[in-house]
Design a protein around this motif. Structure first.
Motif, PDB file in Angstrom:
ATOM      1  N   TRP A  10      21.817  15.368  31.230  1.00 55.28           N
ATOM      2  CA  TRP A  10      23.181  14.385  31.313  1.00 55.28           C
ATOM      3  C   TRP A  10      23.176  13.693  30.188  1.00 55.28           C
ATOM      4  O   TRP A  10      24.303  13.181  29.636  1.00 55.28           O
ATOM      5  N   LEU A  11      22.115  13.177  29.340  1.00 58.34           N
ATOM      6  CA  LEU A  11      22.054  12.704  28.331  1.00 58.34           C
ATOM      7  C   LEU A  11      22.847  13.407  27.208  1.00 58.34           C
ATOM      8  O   LEU A  11      23.703  12.868  26.165  1.00 58.34           O
ATOM      9  N   LEU A  12      22.395  14.590  26.727  1.00 56.75           N
ATOM     10  CA  LEU A  12      23.075  15.385  25.790  1.00 56.75           C
ATOM     11  C   LEU A  12      24.582  15.744  26.134  1.00 56.75           C
ATOM     12  O   LEU A  12      25.177  15.977  25.405  1.00 56.75           O
ATOM     13  N   LEU A  13      24.799  15.857  27.577  1.00 55.59           N
ATOM     14  CA  LEU A  13      26.242  15.964  27.969  1.00 55.59           C
ATOM     15  C   LEU A  13      27.097  14.912  27.542  1.00 55.59           C
ATOM     16  O   LEU A  13      28.287  14.770  27.009  1.00 55.59           O
ATOM     17  N   ALA A  14      26.563  13.909  27.627  1.00 56.67           N
ATOM     18  CA  ALA A  14      27.431  12.477  27.462  1.00 56.67           C
ATOM     19  C   ALA A  14      27.593  12.242  25.856  1.00 56.67           C
ATOM     20  O   ALA A  14      28.510  11.765  25.483  1.00 56.67           O
ATOM     21  N   CYS A  15      26.402  12.849  25.094  1.00 61.95           N
ATOM     22  CA  CYS A  15      26.503  12.843  23.379  1.00 61.95           C
ATOM     23  C   CYS A  15      27.697  13.750  23.317  1.00 61.95           C
ATOM     24  O   CYS A  15      28.607  13.390  22.428  1.00 61.95           O
ATOM     25  N   GLN A  16      27.832  15.125  23.721  1.00 65.40           N
ATOM     26  CA  GLN A  16      28.966  15.911  23.708  1.00 65.40           C
ATOM     27  C   GLN A  16      30.291  15.439  24.106  1.00 65.40           C
ATOM     28  O   GLN A  16      31.342  15.455  23.288  1.00 65.40           O
ATOM     29  N   SER A  17      30.261  14.566  24.994  1.00 67.28           N
ATOM     30  CA  SER A  17      31.914  14.235  25.342  1.00 67.28           C
ATOM     31  C   SER A  17      31.977  12.925  24.574  1.00 67.28           C
ATOM     32  O   SER A  17      33.318  12.970  24.462  1.00 67.28           O
ATOM     33  N   ALA A  18      31.110  11.913  24.105  1.00 68.40           N
ATOM     34  CA  ALA A  18      31.285  11.157  23.247  1.00 68.40           C
ATOM     35  C   ALA A  18      31.873  11.659  21.779  1.00 68.40           C
ATOM     36  O   ALA A  18      33.031  11.043  21.270  1.00 68.40           O
ATOM     37  N   GLY A  19      31.318  12.725  21.398  1.00 70.48           N
ATOM     38  CA  GLY A  19      31.922  13.539  20.152  1.00 70.48           C
ATOM     39  C   GLY A  19      33.331  13.818  20.379  1.00 70.48           C
ATOM     40  O   GLY A  19      34.188  13.774  19.595  1.00 70.48           O
ATOM     41  N   VAL A  20      33.613  14.759  21.512  1.00 67.32           N
ATOM     42  CA  VAL A  20      34.646  15.281  21.783  1.00 67.32           C
ATOM     43  C   VAL A  20      35.832  14.051  22.110  1.00 67.32           C
ATOM     44  O   VAL A  20      36.920  14.222  21.606  1.00 67.32           O
TER      45      VAL A  20
END
Length: 159
Positions: A10-20
């Motif tokens: 979930w932390l990695l998905l949050a990082c991806q979401s922030a980048g996008v």
């Protein structure tokens, strides 16, 4: 899989979401400046810096998250899974549409250096990767892993 792996996913998905999110946020100023001739009234941080920040958030997080299956608690939630997959497709359509508008409508007016074109391709690839991750998460929501945390039901071998 332990809760550490789940939290890490979930932390990695949050990082991806922030980048996008940065890519989508900076997309409108880029679009206005290139297609409408609007002056650059955005933040002082250059578009290149924002693009590099977005790439640094999305790419490492995506490739690390690929090793962790998205584990979602509870039973199947097909509606939520469809919404997650829809958001992924909507994101790639929006970014792809912006790319098409810039490159097909006003390509003759653009003066892009090779490194800018390469960065644009990297940004498009990052959005594609994020879309793939949302498809994977949506699938996990539609057909969650079994109680042992193994692979989703539709991918188990029939042996």
């Amino acid at each position: 899989m332990g809760s550490t792996g789940t939290h890490r996913y979930w932390l990695l998905l949050a990082c991806q979401s922030a980048g996008v999110g940065i890519i989508l946020w900076m997309g409108v100023p880029i679009y206005r400046r290139l297609l409408l001739g609007a002056p650059d009234t955005g933040p002082k941080l250059s578009v290149t810096c924002w693009a590099l920040i977005a790439l640094a958030l999305v790419q490492p997080a995506y490739w690390m998250a690929r090793r962790i299956p998205p584990v979602v608690g509870g039973g199947p939630r097909p509606f939520l899974g469809h919404v997650v997959q829809f958001l992924g497709r909507l994101t790639i359509i929006y970014v792809g549409g912006m790319f098409a508008a810039v490159f097909y409508v006003r390509y003759h007016e653009l003066q892009l250096a090779f490194w800018r074109e390469a960065m644009l391709i990297a940004i498009l690839f990052s959005v594609f990767c994020y879309t793939k991750e949302l498809e994977r998460l949506g699938q996990a929501l539609m057909e969650p892993a079994d109680a042992a945390g193994q692979q989703p039901r539709n991918t188990r071998s029939k042996a």
